[in-house]
Design a protein around this motif. Structure first.
Motif, PDB file in Angstrom:
ATOM      1  N   LEU A 123      -4.068  -9.316  -5.762  1.00  0.00           N
ATOM      2  CA  LEU A 123      -2.915  -9.512  -4.752  1.00  0.00           C
ATOM      3  C   LEU A 123      -2.015 -10.644  -5.278  1.00  0.00           C
ATOM      4  N   LYS A 153      -8.095  -2.234  -8.475  1.00  0.00           N
ATOM      5  CA  LYS A 153      -6.895  -2.025  -8.371  1.00  0.00           C
ATOM      6  C   LYS A 153      -6.122  -3.130  -8.158  1.00  0.00           C
ATOM      7  N   TYR A 155      -2.392  -5.036  -6.798  1.00  0.00           N
ATOM      8  CA  TYR A 155      -1.116  -4.772  -5.659  1.00  0.00           C
ATOM      9  C   TYR A 155      -0.417  -6.047  -6.062  1.00  0.00           C
ATOM     10  N   SER A 157       3.551  -7.235  -5.524  1.00  0.00           N
ATOM     11  CA  SER A 157       4.448  -7.434  -4.478  1.00  0.00           C
ATOM     12  C   SER A 157       5.806  -6.732  -4.595  1.00  0.00           C
ATOM     13  N   GLU A 159       6.067  -3.942  -5.994  1.00  0.00           N
ATOM     14  CA  GLU A 159       5.609  -2.399  -6.129  1.00  0.00           C
ATOM     15  C   GLU A 159       5.295  -2.091  -4.536  1.00  0.00           C
ATOM     16  N   VAL A 160       4.831  -2.903  -3.790  1.00  0.00           N
ATOM     17  CA  VAL A 160       4.550  -2.396  -2.547  1.00  0.00           C
ATOM     18  C   VAL A 160       5.609  -2.977  -1.417  1.00  0.00           C
ATOM     19  N   ILE A 169       0.931  -7.221   4.154  1.00  0.00           N
ATOM     20  CA  ILE A 169       0.506  -7.033   2.790  1.00  0.00           C
ATOM     21  C   ILE A 169      -0.892  -6.991   2.707  1.00  0.00           C
ATOM     22  N   TYR A 172      -2.246  -3.895   4.404  1.00  0.00           N
ATOM     23  CA  TYR A 172      -1.897  -2.961   3.546  1.00  0.00           C
ATOM     24  C   TYR A 172      -3.238  -2.772   2.521  1.00  0.00           C
ATOM     25  N   VAL A 173      -3.455  -3.927   1.741  1.00  0.00           N
ATOM     26  CA  VAL A 173      -4.539  -3.965   1.069  1.00  0.00           C
ATOM     27  C   VAL A 173      -5.951  -3.585   1.591  1.00  0.00           C
ATOM     28  N   ASP A 176      -5.683   0.053   2.330  1.00  0.00           N
ATOM     29  CA  ASP A 176      -5.696   1.120   1.262  1.00  0.00           C
ATOM     30  C   ASP A 176      -7.000   1.024   0.423  1.00  0.00           C
TER      31      ASP A 176
END
Length: 220
Positions: A123, A153, A155, A157, A159-160, A169, A172-173, A176
């Motif tokens: 992240l 994966k 993540y 910033s 892009e999301v 955020i 979201y992680v 997801d």
């Protein structure tokens, strides 16, 4: 009601209940020198009072990290900020990437080892210019073409369209990745990012020059 105070740094940590580990990139996996980028732009600036803490600079960088402006718009903003309209795209990208230093090979070896026991994620507050630059560092060190090779994966910033320490955020992680907060450890170098993660139930540890990820996992 006063906000609870969250402990950030622990001498030791019990990882027996941890199933997932989320890593920041800059200052945790990749060594950084943000002053190198500031000094590079300052040297080419037409303004003698240009400051690393000006509002315009902060807004520009934050907008770029959130992906609300394009790389073209970011470069235009740099030219306006420095008053130097002669800066080429290549010059701006080179100076912007000067903050990205090295990735010690042992850190990538650690990630490979940890992936056998934990689900690993990234992240990171980053941007479209930095991604190919740090992926090139990864390839130079490991032969892998992308940092993604070491994680389930990533993540980013930009892009999301969210950035740390915004609560959204982290949520979201978690959603997801279908992660249980109490079984998730987040490693970052910035206190504000760790406090925000703790507020959604994620366990945290602050990475510092004295306690990097190698020393942390050698003696958690």
């Amino acid at each position: 009601m006063a906000k609870p105070q969250f402990p950030i740094i622990f001498a030791r940590m019990d990882l027996s209940t941890i199933e997932n580990i989320i890593f920041d990139l800059g200052g945790v996996i990749i060594n950084l020198d943000t002053k190198a980028t500031f000094d590079g732009f300052l040297a080419l600036s037409q303004y003698t009072n240009w400051s690393q803490n000006t509002v315009d600079e902060v807004d520009l960088f934050l907008d770029y990290e959130k992906g609300t402006i394009s790389s073209k718009e970011f470069r235009t903003g740099i030219r306006e900020m420095t008053g130097n309209t002669d800066l080429s795209d290549e010059q701006i990208d080179e100076i912007w990437n000067n903050m990205l230093l090295d990735i010690p090979p042992a850190r990538l070896e650690l990630l490979q080892s940890l992936s056998e026991k934990y689900r690993l994620f990234v992240l990171s507050n980053t941007n479209a210019i930095h991604v190919p630059a740090f992926n090139q560092i990864v390839e130079n060190v490991s032969g892998q073409s992308s940092i993604n090779a070491f994680f389930e994966k990533v993540y980013f910033s930009h892009e999301v369209k969210m950035r740390k320490p915004e609560r959204e955020i982290y949520e979201y992680v978690l959603n997801d990745g279908q992660l249980i907060p109490e079984e998730t450890l987040f490693l970052d170098d910035k206190t504000e990012n760790l406090v925000a993660a703790q507020e959604v139930g994620i366990r945290t540890f602050q990475i510092t020059p004295e306690q990097d990820i190698l020393s942390f996992f050698a003696n958690p």
